[in-house]
Motif scaffolding. Structure first.
Motif, short mmCIF file in Angstrom:
data_model
loop_
_atom_site.label_atom_id
_atom_site.label_comp_id
_atom_site.label_asym_id
_atom_site.label_seq_id
_atom_site.Cartn_x
_atom_site.Cartn_y
_atom_site.Cartn_z
N SER A 261 0.82 -1.02 0.05
CA SER A 261 -0.01 -0.01 0.00
C SER A 261 0.92 1.26 0.17
O SER A 261 2.13 1.22 0.60
N ASP A 274 -5.43 0.67 5.93
CA ASP A 274 -5.40 0.50 4.46
C ASP A 274 -6.72 -0.16 4.09
O ASP A 274 -7.05 -0.13 2.78
N GLY A 294 -4.58 5.93 5.46
CA GLY A 294 -3.92 4.71 4.66
C GLY A 294 -4.34 4.90 3.28
O GLY A 294 -4.82 6.13 2.76
#
Length: 709
Positions: A261, A274, A294
């Protein structure tokens, strides 16, 4: 004209070096957003689920997901020091660091209790949601419970933990069920499912809980709607032994590789924050402004073994390393601080008796073997942090006594490096060890950064993915070593040049350091690069000799401000998830919300100051320099007078490390790491300078022919 150039050359060269260093912040191309490919997203949470709980025999459904999907280690950081089940679920639903569990932080988490009021419309309400929203509003993370649910039209929650994540800001859960119901899996585009907890260290009990969760997961996979993405996440810890947990995504767009990510920039690692943007991105829903901390997870196929057993073993191994890193690291730094301070005290008698006057002796000189032993210990102390970094080449965490194994490996590396440096510099000038060890420390960190920062990842001299502050690039300790190596090593090299070329040498080496630290492809630490810029400007301005006059200060400050502004402006052109603290602070300042970041940094500085052993080292070094080294017999004033670039480097080091520590919320840790390497070498140089203080340069030999004439 020549006088003008000579006077202002340090500032001009510092400016040129800084401009070259600005290239370090050329933004990385933004990653292509995931293509909308799913009609449904099912997020399945099992609090406490770790990679060592998963195997082909006991958890076949999870194993099947790992074979066909993208996998990664999940950092379960939340706004609470220990992330309990409710905190993990609320962090998922907020897309930001949040806290659900009330009461004092204890070694074990309390049982999850969620008051839920069901109604006749198949939905439910959380009556205490207003209190939860208000509690998180008071924190500086800016978490908004219900942000994920507000991103979709309809959300289904199955189980009490899922209700926490699915509740809207006013407490409404669109669809709710206490237990699994196949019909509910396609009732809404987003479904959150709580499959319970896997707690404790008893392998038998954990295996039993994992089998129960796997059986429920098998039913979900069998009944999942078409074109759906299933995300399995071990959303939280359940006690103080913080670990990395399971993250698997399977479905369209997630058919293999590592999960990664923008918040981690490391293949194989994602965070709980995330998961919310990942779900919305898979459903092609817009992100809710700046509420998410995130970024949407994606897949990276590079480096994942084709054999799922090897891939799972690698993630379980990373969890083992991360779980012992903090304890071993605390013991290592405490031992290092105590050892260095005791060594400094032990060297005091040697400093007092180091000078050898040309006339009759007033005191008995210290035996040469004693002095040589002290020099070896000082070199060893300065090499301790680089040796700890190199020790991660050996998987010490796999042994039953990881602390002892790590200590043995570090001592072995330390012994070899110490004797090599001592042998190479035994007949060199006073600052030869100073420059040599500093350069070795910087090169060790730079090599690690150039090869993917694998030694710093979960390393004792690196950063912890469990803590979740950094996952790639250069860490706090590495930054201190780089700053010390660039400035002190540059000073030792600059001493070999004529005075007018010394600022140029410092500026060029500083520019290289700025690129290594600040580049998004390398150190990825823009605020650290800005801090080093300030230190290099100060060092270049003082490298020709003399102290920091008003004129030099103005030139250095102007160059540092100009270059720092360049860093900040380039940082603004990065994608939002890639911005450093510098760019985020500018954006928040423009929006009028910079106070939240400033408060967060200030709180982190205070906590780090109180809890870090390096704070004790910094304070001890200040006291030692003031009451020992700066005395007439301490040798520091003579060292700085004989070697002006060293004085410039130490001044720049203090400026850079203090600035980086304050801005990054790590207080004295950067300065502590730099001093742990630099000060033992400075003491060694003071010993050598004192020892040769009364040496006289022999008169040039006059040829006999000249005398006769």
């Amino acid at each position: 004209m020549r006088h003008w150039l000579h006077r202002f050359l340090p500032g001009l060269l510092a400016l040129v070096a800084g401009l070259l260093g600005v290239a370090a912040l050329i933004p990385r191309p933004a990653a292509a957003p995931p293509q909308p490919s799913a009609d449904y997203v099912l997020v399945v949470g099992v609090a406490g689920l770790r990679w060592d709980d998963i195997n082909a025999a006991d958890t076949p459904a999870m194993w099947q997901m790992a074979q066909g999907g993208a996998i990664g280690a999940l950092s379960v950081r939340s706004a609470r020091r220990i992330t309990c089940a409710g905190d993990g679920w609320l962090t998922l639903g907020s897309g930001n660091f949040a806290v659900y569990t009330t009461g004092p932080v204890t070694s074990t988490c309390p049982d999850l209790s969620v008051p839920i009021s069901q109604d006749s419309s198949a939905g439910a309400t959380l009556p205490d949601q207003a209190d939860i929203v208000a509690r998180n509003r008071e924190l500086h993370w800016g978490a908004q419970p219900g942000a994920l649910a507000e991103g979709v039209r309809c959300t289904t929650a199955i189980g009490p933990g899922a209700a926490i994540a699915a509740a809207r800001p006013y407490g409404r859960v669109d669809r709710y069920s206490e237990g699994l119901n196949d019909n509910l899996l396609s009732a809404c585009a987003l479904t959150l499912i709580d499959l319970g907890e896997i707690a404790g260290d008893d392998p038998v009990a954990r295996a039993s809980d994992a089998r129960s969760a796997d059986a429920a997961l098998a039913g979900i996979l069998a009944a999942r709607p078409e074109r759906s993405v299933v995300i399995l996440a071990g959303l939280s810890d359940l006690d103080a032994t913080s670990r990395l947990h399971v993250a698997i995504a399977q479905g369209p767009g997630f058919t293999g590789g590592w999960l990664t990510s923008p918040s981690t920039s490391r293949p194989g690692y994602v965070q709980v924050v995330d998961l919310a943007p990942t779900a919305l991105a898979a459903l092609d829903r817009p992100m809710p402004g700046r509420l998410f901390a995130g970024g949407a997870a994606s897949t990276s196929g590079s480096g994942r073994p084709a054999d799922v057993t090897a891939a799972v073993s690698r993630l379980a191994d990373a969890d083992r390393e991360a779980s012992v890193q903090r304890r071993v690291g605390t013991n290592f730094f405490t031992t290092l601080v105590v050892a260095e301070l005791l060594l400094f005290v032990g060297v005091v008698p040697l400093l007092r008796r180091a000078r050898r006057p040309a006339g009759p002796l007033t005191h008995r000189p210290v035996p040469r073997p004693v002095v040589r032993a002290a020099e070896l210990l000082l070199i060893a102390a300065s090499l301790a942090l680089p040796a700890a970094l190199v020790a991660d080449l050996v998987p010490w965490w796999r042994w039953s006594r990881p602390g002892l194994v790590f200590g043995g490996i570090t001592l072995a590396v330390l012994a070899v490096a110490t004797f090599v440096i001592a042998y190479l510099t035994r007949r060199s000038r006073a600052i030869a060890p100073l420059g040599g060890v500093a350069a070795i420390a910087a090169l060790a960190v730079a090599f690690d950064v150039l090869t993917g920062s694998r030694l710093q990842l979960n390393g004792v001299a690196g950063y912890s993915t469990v803590v979740g502050g950094r996952y790639a690039g250069v860490g706090v300790i590495g930054l201190g070593l780089l700053v010390a190596g660039v400035l002190v090593g540059g000073a030792a090299l600059a001493q070999r040049f004529e005075r007018r070329w010394r600022p140029f040498v410092m500026a060029v080496i500083g520019a290289v350091g700025m690129v290594v630290i600040g580049s998004q492809y390398l150190g990825a630490d823009a605020s650290g690069a800005v801090a080093l810029t300030a230190g290099v400007c100060v060092a270049a301005a003082m490298a020709v000799g003399g102290w920091l006059t008003i004129t030099r200060l103005l030139w250095a400050a102007g160059a540092a401000l100009f270059v720092s502004s360049g860093f900040a402006v380039l940082d603004l052109f990065r994608p939002e998830e890639q911005r450093s603290s510098v760019g985020r602070m500018l954006v928040r300042t423009r929006e009028g919300t910079a106070g939240f970041i400033a408060r967060r940094i200030a709180e982190a500085d205070v906590v780090t100051t109180v809890t870090s052993p390096l704070t004790v080292l910094v304070l001890g070094c200040v006291v030692y320099a003031t009451f020992v080294l700066l005395r007439d017999w301490g040798g520091l004033r003579r060292l700085l007078g004989v070697f002006p670039p060293v004085r410039a480097a130490l001044s720049g080091l203090v400026v850079a490390c203090l600035l980086a520590g304050v801005v990054e919320g790590v207080s004295f840790n950067v300065l502590g790491a730099a001093l742990a390497t630099a000060l033992p070498l400075v003491v060694l140089s003071c010993l050598r300078v004192r020892e040769h203080a009364d040496d006289r340069t022999p008169a040039p030999r006059v040829p006999e022919e000249a005398l006769e004439s």
